[in-house]
Design a protein around this motif. Structure first.
Motif, PDB file in Angstrom:
ATOM      1  N   UNK A 101     -33.614  11.109  57.939  1.00 20.88           N
ATOM      2  CA  UNK A 101     -33.849  11.416  56.478  1.00 20.88           C
ATOM      3  C   UNK A 101     -32.474  12.109  56.375  1.00 20.88           C
ATOM      4  N   UNK A 102     -31.874  11.668  55.222  1.00 19.64           N
ATOM      5  CA  UNK A 102     -30.385  12.256  54.948  1.00 19.64           C
ATOM      6  C   UNK A 102     -29.354  11.526  56.062  1.00 19.64           C
ATOM      7  N   UNK A 103     -29.838  10.508  56.801  1.00 22.35           N
ATOM      8  CA  UNK A 103     -28.855   9.950  57.660  1.00 22.35           C
ATOM      9  C   UNK A 103     -28.709   8.528  57.704  1.00 22.35           C
ATOM     10  N   UNK A 104     -28.738   7.891  56.408  1.00 17.41           N
ATOM     11  CA  UNK A 104     -28.352   6.694  56.274  1.00 17.41           C
ATOM     12  C   UNK A 104     -27.104   5.968  56.879  1.00 17.41           C
ATOM     13  N   UNK A 105     -27.167   4.657  56.763  1.00 20.80           N
ATOM     14  CA  UNK A 105     -25.912   3.869  57.471  1.00 20.80           C
ATOM     15  C   UNK A 105     -24.815   4.410  56.476  1.00 20.80           C
ATOM     16  N   UNK A 106     -23.837   4.867  57.208  1.00 23.81           N
ATOM     17  CA  UNK A 106     -22.408   5.198  56.325  1.00 23.81           C
ATOM     18  C   UNK A 106     -21.235   4.624  57.331  1.00 23.81           C
ATOM     19  N   UNK A 107     -20.647   3.583  56.470  1.00 28.93           N
ATOM     20  CA  UNK A 107     -19.628   2.671  57.202  1.00 28.93           C
ATOM     21  C   UNK A 107     -18.503   3.591  57.638  1.00 28.93           C
ATOM     22  N   UNK A 108     -18.000   3.543  58.644  1.00 27.00           N
ATOM     23  CA  UNK A 108     -16.739   4.362  59.303  1.00 27.00           C
ATOM     24  C   UNK A 108     -15.972   3.426  59.901  1.00 27.00           C
ATOM     25  N   UNK A 109     -14.526   3.570  59.605  1.00 24.51           N
ATOM     26  CA  UNK A 109     -13.471   3.016  60.392  1.00 24.51           C
ATOM     27  C   UNK A 109     -12.347   3.496  60.747  1.00 24.51           C
ATOM     28  N   UNK A 110     -11.650   3.379  61.511  1.00 18.47           N
ATOM     29  CA  UNK A 110     -10.436   4.163  62.080  1.00 18.47           C
ATOM     30  C   UNK A 110      -9.499   3.820  60.955  1.00 18.47           C
ATOM     31  N   UNK A 111      -8.447   4.938  60.626  1.00 18.02           N
ATOM     32  CA  UNK A 111      -7.655   4.782  59.628  1.00 18.02           C
ATOM     33  C   UNK A 111      -6.219   5.503  60.257  1.00 18.02           C
ATOM     34  N   UNK A 112      -5.359   4.610  59.979  1.00 16.72           N
ATOM     35  CA  UNK A 112      -3.962   5.056  60.351  1.00 16.72           C
ATOM     36  C   UNK A 112      -3.539   6.466  59.806  1.00 16.72           C
ATOM     37  N   UNK A 113      -3.891   6.541  58.511  1.00 21.32           N
ATOM     38  CA  UNK A 113      -3.383   7.990  57.800  1.00 21.32           C
ATOM     39  C   UNK A 113      -4.114   8.943  58.182  1.00 21.32           C
ATOM     40  N   UNK A 114      -5.335   8.900  58.904  1.00 24.53           N
ATOM     41  CA  UNK A 114      -6.087  10.037  59.312  1.00 24.53           C
ATOM     42  C   UNK A 114      -6.239   9.978  60.723  1.00 24.53           C
ATOM     43  N   UNK A 115      -4.837   9.818  61.417  1.00 20.90           N
ATOM     44  CA  UNK A 115      -4.660   9.605  62.911  1.00 20.90           C
ATOM     45  C   UNK A 115      -5.923   8.979  63.657  1.00 20.90           C
ATOM     46  N   UNK A 116      -6.209   7.790  63.129  1.00 20.70           N
ATOM     47  CA  UNK A 116      -7.097   6.698  63.672  1.00 20.70           C
ATOM     48  C   UNK A 116      -8.588   7.205  63.690  1.00 20.70           C
ATOM     49  N   UNK A 117      -8.732   8.422  62.848  1.00 20.39           N
ATOM     50  CA  UNK A 117     -10.204   8.908  62.664  1.00 20.39           C
ATOM     51  C   UNK A 117     -11.084   8.059  62.237  1.00 20.39           C
ATOM     52  N   UNK A 118     -12.213   7.787  62.545  1.00 24.71           N
ATOM     53  CA  UNK A 118     -13.285   6.706  61.889  1.00 24.71           C
ATOM     54  C   UNK A 118     -13.686   7.577  60.395  1.00 24.71           C
ATOM     55  N   UNK A 119     -13.273   6.973  59.279  1.00 22.72           N
ATOM     56  CA  UNK A 119     -13.456   7.620  58.030  1.00 22.72           C
ATOM     57  C   UNK A 119     -13.824   6.542  57.077  1.00 22.72           C
ATOM     58  N   UNK A 120     -14.544   6.912  55.930  1.00 22.80           N
ATOM     59  CA  UNK A 120     -14.913   5.962  54.998  1.00 22.80           C
ATOM     60  C   UNK A 120     -14.184   6.498  53.615  1.00 22.80           C
ATOM     61  N   UNK A 121     -13.132   5.589  53.305  1.00 23.45           N
ATOM     62  CA  UNK A 121     -12.134   5.981  52.124  1.00 23.45           C
ATOM     63  C   UNK A 121     -12.679   5.536  50.841  1.00 23.45           C
ATOM     64  N   UNK A 122     -14.175   5.254  50.869  1.00 26.27           N
ATOM     65  CA  UNK A 122     -14.880   5.002  49.675  1.00 26.27           C
ATOM     66  C   UNK A 122     -15.655   5.840  49.013  1.00 26.27           C
ATOM     67  N   UNK A 123     -16.142   6.603  49.903  1.00 26.72           N
ATOM     68  CA  UNK A 123     -17.249   7.943  49.748  1.00 26.72           C
ATOM     69  C   UNK A 123     -16.861   9.165  50.299  1.00 26.72           C
ATOM     70  N   UNK A 124     -17.348  10.016  49.846  1.00 25.44           N
ATOM     71  CA  UNK A 124     -17.416  11.361  50.535  1.00 25.44           C
ATOM     72  C   UNK A 124     -18.776  11.751  51.137  1.00 25.44           C
ATOM     73  N   UNK A 125     -18.688  12.779  51.920  1.00 27.29           N
ATOM     74  CA  UNK A 125     -20.288  12.996  52.650  1.00 27.29           C
ATOM     75  C   UNK A 125     -20.420  14.645  52.610  1.00 27.29           C
ATOM     76  N   UNK A 126     -21.510  15.108  52.754  1.00 28.57           N
ATOM     77  CA  UNK A 126     -21.850  16.471  52.341  1.00 28.57           C
ATOM     78  C   UNK A 126     -22.203  17.078  53.971  1.00 28.57           C
TER      79      UNK A 126
END
Length: 514
Positions: A53-78
């Protein structure tokens, strides 16, 4: 450089407008059911392979701008602090209406691809961050982060303040009560920043300054001073009878004397009273020092489960524009201490003062690479309720902010103005270095062990030629223009000394407190 400051400030301003508009349209619903992306629970499954619950699938992908951390540049999370309930109605409603910030986060990033993290820290405790990223708890399964304790939140939410903390150390405070009292003091210190001044006085039949060398005055709430006072808290022990009247007299005298010196915040003043009871309302003391103007707010913290003396403490707080709260356990401390920030933010909220604040430099370890740690500063702005029924009460909704790498500031400086031996630097309104060639936050080159006070290095510690603080004082006092002074310089490997003329040009970006 001014264009860059303006660009970052405008990104934050757009977030403020969107947040206030979304909250204005929202009606609180105690039964609201809303599944949001919880930063700790996303992509987590139970033993049957189903998402939590509150842990749905959330797509994460490495991003060069964020030091290759896996992030989602379409959505925020809480992120919600561990000591708070994920589905508390206040949390769920806040998360629901703040969902509209996603569009602004993405739009800001499209307009200015140099932006790093953008976020909204709610007064209710939750933290919405863009781009979305997964948060990992520590080895004890705890995430201690609370956005309301961060400097960017405190500086944006409240005005500078002078605070005297009174701690009851009479015999009735023995045991757990004294432990809770000490933790309450420590939590109050967490909410003070470099713009604030404070002192701590313990009392029974006599007054006991926690730091005897600093009696009768206030000190700046920088990291060094706060840690020093915390160490002395452990030396407190309970005995005797509590004489609150002498403590209140001392506190009012300190605040009055300190204010007349022109030092300190020259803004809000408050007395924090931490006790297990008061046998009187002490109205004669308040009439002497604080009425009718009530310039000093009184915040009372009742320690323990008994409520026999609660009425007196409530009266003191209400009669002096403060707040009363009861703290029964250690788990109650942090949330109850936070309440005073809402009260101190009311004048700013009622006057709709959307001041932009910039913090001192700090290290963001999430964006560190193998070679170095990244120095950041944060630009932040408060978010207010504009609903008619709450506007007159001055309700703070939270604070929005975005991080700016210090190296981005340096890129905006025209090199041709510096000359071959010139360099640029920036300081905060307290004289602390934001960026300077001589700022070395790490102990040794190539190692990531940071110095404990790297974010509060004063300009006078590196510009040693400015012996009379002429340059430092001019910058702190927001003077602009060209300054010069004669300095002595050694030549021929130190064999001879000559006099040179050094020049500085100071400017103040119009949307910045540096």
């Amino acid at each position: 450089m001014e264009e860059m400051f303006h660009k970052k400030s405008e990104a934050v301003r757009r977030l403020v407008e969107a947040a206030e508009e979304a909250h204005l349209k929202h009606e609180f619903d105690a039964d609201l059911q809303y599944e949001y992306f919880n930063a700790v629970l996303i992509n987590e499954r139970d033993k049957d392979g189903n998402f939590l619950e509150l842990g749905k699938e959330f797509i994460l992908a490495p991003n060069d701008h964020f030091n290759n951390l896996p992030v989602n540049i379409s959505l925020s999370d809480v992120q919600v602090p561990t000591n708070m309930y994920n589905k508390d109605p206040a949390i769920v409603n806040g998360v629901y209406w703040s969902e509209s910030l996603n569009k602004v986060f993405v739009d800001n990033f499209d307009r200015d691809p140099s932006l790093i993290w953008q976020y909204f820290g709610s007064a209710k405790g939750f933290f919405r961050q863009y781009p979305g990223i997964k948060w990992e708890p520590d080895e004890n399964g705890v995430i201690a982060f609370d956005c309301r304790n961060r400097k960017w939140y405190i500086q944006a939410a409240t005005s500078p303040k002078d605070v005297v903390i009174l701690v009851d150390v009479s015999g009735s405070m023995k045991g757990l009560r004294l432990t809770i009292a000490k933790q309450t003091v420590s939590s109050i210190l967490d909410t003070l920043g470099d713009d604030d001044f404070f002192n701590i006085i313990a009392y029974n039949e006599e007054l006991h300054y926690v730091e005897p060398c600093l009696n009768g005055t206030l000190v700046q709430a920088d990291r060094t001073n706060k840690e020093h006072f915390r160490e002395h808290l452990d030396k407190l022990f309970a005995k005797g009878i509590g004489m609150l009247d002498i403590a209140l007299n001392e506190a009012f005298n300190i605040l009055s004397d300190f204010n007349h010196t022109g030092q300190g915040s020259i803004c809000s003043q408050a007395i924090m009273l931490i006790t297990d009871g008061a046998v009187d309302t002490y109205d004669t003391i308040f009439a002497k020092y604080n009425w009718p103007d009530r310039k000093v707010r009184i915040f009372t913290y009742l320690i323990g489960r008994e409520a026999a003396f609660a009425d007196n403490l409530k009266w003191m707080a209400c009669a002096n524009k403060g707040f009363f709260t009861q703290i029964s356990t250690l788990a109650d401390v942090q949330e109850n201490v936070m309440e005073y920030l809402h009260v101190l933010s009311r004048p700013k909220v009622i006057d709709q003062e959307h001041d932009v604040v910039w913090t001192e430099a700090y290290i963001d370890s999430t964006l560190a690479d193998d070679q170095s740690l990244v120095l950041m500063t944060t630009v932040a702005m408060p978010v207010f309720s504009k609903q008619n029924e709450t506007r007159s009460k001055g309700i703070l909704l939270g604070v929005v902010g975005t991080d700016v790498p210090v190296k981005e500031l340096l890129k905006t400086i025209p090199k041709y103005k510096l000359g071959i031996h010139g360099y640029a630097f920036a300081i905060t309104n307290n004289g602390y270095i934001l960026t300077h060639p001589e700022l070395r936050p790490l102990y040794e080159e190539g190692k990531k062990r940071r110095k404990p006070n790297y974010s509060s290095v004063d300009l006078s510690e590196v510009e040693w030629e400015d012996r009379d603080d002429v340059l430092r004082n001019a910058m702190v006092n927001r003077k602009t223009g060209k300054f010069s002074m004669e300095v002595k310089k050694t030549v021929d490997k130190g064999l001879r000394c000559g006099a040179l003329q050094r020049s500085w040009e100071i400017f103040l970006p119009r949307e910045c407190n540096h």
